[in-house]
Every structure is written in structure tokens, then in C-alpha cells.
Enzyme design. Structure first.
Site, mmCIF file in Angstrom:
data_model
loop_
_atom_site.group_PDB
_atom_site.id
_atom_site.type_symbol
_atom_site.label_atom_id
_atom_site.label_comp_id
_atom_site.label_asym_id
_atom_site.label_seq_id
_atom_site.Cartn_x
_atom_site.Cartn_y
_atom_site.Cartn_z
ATOM 1 N N PRO A 1 41.886 45.252 33.852
ATOM 2 C CA PRO A 1 42.243 45.836 32.440
ATOM 3 C C PRO A 1 41.943 47.243 31.804
ATOM 4 O O PRO A 1 41.245 47.790 33.232
ATOM 5 C CB PRO A 1 41.264 45.864 31.683
ATOM 6 C CG PRO A 1 40.112 44.518 32.778
ATOM 7 C CD PRO A 1 41.145 44.186 33.488
ATOM 8 N N CYS B 1 32.746 49.213 34.176
ATOM 9 C CA CYS B 1 32.725 50.449 33.587
ATOM 10 C C CYS B 1 32.277 51.594 33.531
ATOM 11 O O CYS B 1 31.103 51.396 33.344
ATOM 12 C CB CYS B 1 33.616 50.952 32.182
ATOM 13 S SG CYS B 1 33.966 52.265 31.721
ATOM 14 N N GLY C 1 39.935 46.380 43.096
ATOM 15 C CA GLY C 1 39.882 47.769 43.827
ATOM 16 C C GLY C 1 41.176 47.975 44.953
ATOM 17 O O GLY C 1 40.223 47.572 46.301
#
Length: 334
Positions: free
Chosen positions: A19, A102, A214
Site C-alpha cells: 500500500p 507508517c 523493504g
């Protein structure tokens, strides 16, 4: 039926597209689905207050062709998240994901996102409330820790709490988040990657479906993690900027199904979608901005990007511009 759906989305999450705010909107996801039949797609983060208090249900709009597709929620109030999850499930999403990763100032001020890594009991309460509210799977996306936390100490506790609350699938961004001193962009690059701890968590929690996020920029980089025993890989920016390299090859390489999608064919498939969306009020550039990387690294890619970048925002721009741009790649008039 519910178990069958969960099993299927677990298979799909062998590869997922992260996302990404301002990027993975419905037009982006439609394009990505044309490139891969199998990969799991995620929405941009939608906040539970926007849905529950703001009534912004248009944020849940999506095309049926996007499935399997997951809704990512941001929030920290268990009751409100339960209501938002219910709205997402009613809209047809296959999964509801809670954002605990986030690091932006905006989500910190709302007491959600990566700051939730400091409150595993609250996250567990949120997960439990969401699980009780919906039949679709509730999942979590998190970091390995934040600020001065020791990931070896805090991550197992965090995973234990959410597993007890009913979460069976988690995506771990293999970096810490620094809530003060680094921008969201810097938090994507500067904190060092620690892939080993994600593999350690899989060994410690074999019942959890664990995906790694990541720094993975290609399928060649993804496959060794899967071969070492992780259940899935989530790719973000590389999947967006080089979608053909990642997604068009995902089905044969990651899932063992089908053949690689041809980006030229995909552009042709996008034309009717663009026409349909423009009739509904969309502007051409809102869709074509997601298509700029389709031919990354291939002859004609620069001209493809130039034609679309310079022309898509102009008044009257339509699918003929896309056809003109495609000619720069194929050399064949559409």
C-alpha cells in the site's frame, strides 16, 4: 467457504504490492491486475475516521477485476476500526489490513501507524475487534520496531499479542521507523534493513503467515527469501516504477501459473478502461501517471514517458495520446 477464501488469499500473498499513499489508487490497481492475475494488491491507507465519521465511502470504490485486493486501514480506536472493517468487508474487500508501520507526522498525530509498535496491547484490542466484526481475514503490517526499541525484544511480544487476538498473517517491514528526526521518505531508506530478524520471527512463530517488506527490488531478490521459508514478499516502489519487470513475470516465476504479460498488450487493454473512466469524470493523467514505468529499461521507454507526461494533462487529451505514445515503443501506428 470462509476458510477457502482465506486459503486462496494466503496463496496470493506470496507476492503483494505494498500500500502506497498517492500511488496504489484504483487506477493503479486495475493496471497491476492486468499484469498479474495472482499477486495480492493493496489500497492506499484509508483512515477509519474518514470512513466512520467522515462518511467518505467513495474511498472504498474499486473494480471487481482487482481481486484479490486488500483494504488497508489506519486507526487506533478498536470500536471505530471494527466499524471501518465492516464497511470494507461490505464493499467486497478480501482482506482488512491494519497499518502499524507508517511513520508520517500525520499518522503519528492520529496515534496510529508506526507509533502503534509502542502499544502492542492496544493493537491486539484493535485486531480482536476487527476480527469479531468481519468474516474476511484481518492482517497487520508493521515495522521491526521504532526509535530506541530493541527489535529482538519488542517484535516477538508484538507478534505474540496480535496472534493471540486473531491475526494469522503479518507483513513486516524489515526496518525500524524513527518517529522523530527522519522524514517518511528517509524512513524508507536510511534505517538499516534487518532481514534476518524477519526470518527469525518466522522460525519463532511458524503458525503465522509472515511476509517480508523493504528493499526488495526484483523477483530475483524475492525468491531466496521464499526459498528460506518466508511465506510472502511485499514489494513497493519497484513494483510501481518497474511494473512489467515485477508483476508481468510474477505469475510464472512466483506462482508457477500462466505466462508473462506483454506490456504492449496491457496498454491495449487499458484503452477501454480509460475511455470508461473518462466518461465518469476521470482525467487522462490520473490514469496514465501509473503507466509511465511500463516499458522501463526498454527501447522507446523515454519517449513513451515523455509523450504521456507532457500531453496527458492537456485539455482534450484522450486515449489517442496513449496510442501515440505506444507507437514510440513499438514503431507501429495504433
Amino acid at each position: 467457504m470462509e476458510k477457502a477464501v482465506k486459503s486462496q488469499i494466503g496463496v496470493s500473498s506470496r507476492l503483494s504490492v505494498a500500500p502506497m499513499m498517492d500511488w496504489t489508487d484504483r487506477h493503479c490497481r486495475y493496471l497491476h491486475r492486468l499484469l498479474s492475475n495472482e499477486a495480492l494488491l493493496y489500497t492506499e491507507m484509508v483512515t477509519s475516521p474518514a470512513l466512520v465519521r467522515g462518511g467518505a465511502l467513495h474511498l472504498l470504490d474499486h473494480d471487481q477485476s482487482e481481486h484479490p485486493v486488500a483494504l488497508q486501514l489506519g486507526g487506533s480506536d478498536p470500536a471505530e476500526l471494527a466499524k471501518a472493517a465492516r464497511l470494507g468487508a461490505a464493499a467486497g474487500y478480501d482482506e482488512i489490513n491494519l497499518n502499524c508501520g507508517c511513520p508520517s507526522d500525520r499518522v503519528q498525530s492520529g496515534a496510529f501507524g508506526a507509533v502503534l509498535m509502542k502499544s502492542p496491547d492496544l493493537v491486539a484490542d484493535c485486531v480482536a475487534a476487527m476480527c469479531a466484526a468481519v468474516d474476511v481475514e484481518v492482517t497487520v503490517k508493521c515495522r521491526i520496531g521504532v526509535d530506541d526499541q530493541d527489535p529482538q525484544a519488542v517484535l516477538p511480544v508484538f507478534l505474540d499479542r496480535i496472534a493471540e487476538a486473531g491475526c494469522e498473517r503479518v507483513t513486516i517491514h524489515a526496518r525500524k521507523a524513527w518517529l522523530k528526526g527522519l522524514s517518511p521518505k528517509e524512513n524508507r531508506d536510511i534505517p538499516p534493513l534487518d532481514y534476518d530478524i524477519v526470518h527469525q520471527m518466522k522460525a519463532a512463530f511458524p503458525q503465522l503467515h509472515i511476509s517480508l517488506n523493504g528493499g526488495v527490488a526484483s523477483l530475483d531478490e524475492a525468491l531466496p527469501h521464499l526459498e528460506r521459508g518466508l511465506d510472502g514478499i511485499m514489494i513497493g516502489r519497484a513494483a510501481y516504477h518497474q511494473p512489467s519487470d515485477i508483476l508481468s513475470n510474477a505469475d510464472p516465476l512466483i506462482y508457477g501459473t500462466g505466462t508473462a504479460a506483454d506490456p504492449v498488450v496491457v496498454v491495449g487493454q487499458m484503452l477501454s478502461y480509460i475511455d470508461d473512466q473518462m466518461v465518469k469524470g476521470a482525467r487522462l493523467h490520473q490514469i496514465t501517471r501509473h503507466m509511465l514505468g511500463l516499458f522501463a529499461g526498454r527501447p522507446g521507454a523515454r519517449n513513451w514517458r515523455r509523450v504521456l507526461s507532457e500531453g496527458a494533462s492537456r485539455p482534450g487529451a484522450d486515449t489517442q495520446l496513449v496510442a501515440t505514445a505506444l507507437e514510440k515503443v513499438t514503431g507501429i501506428a495504433a
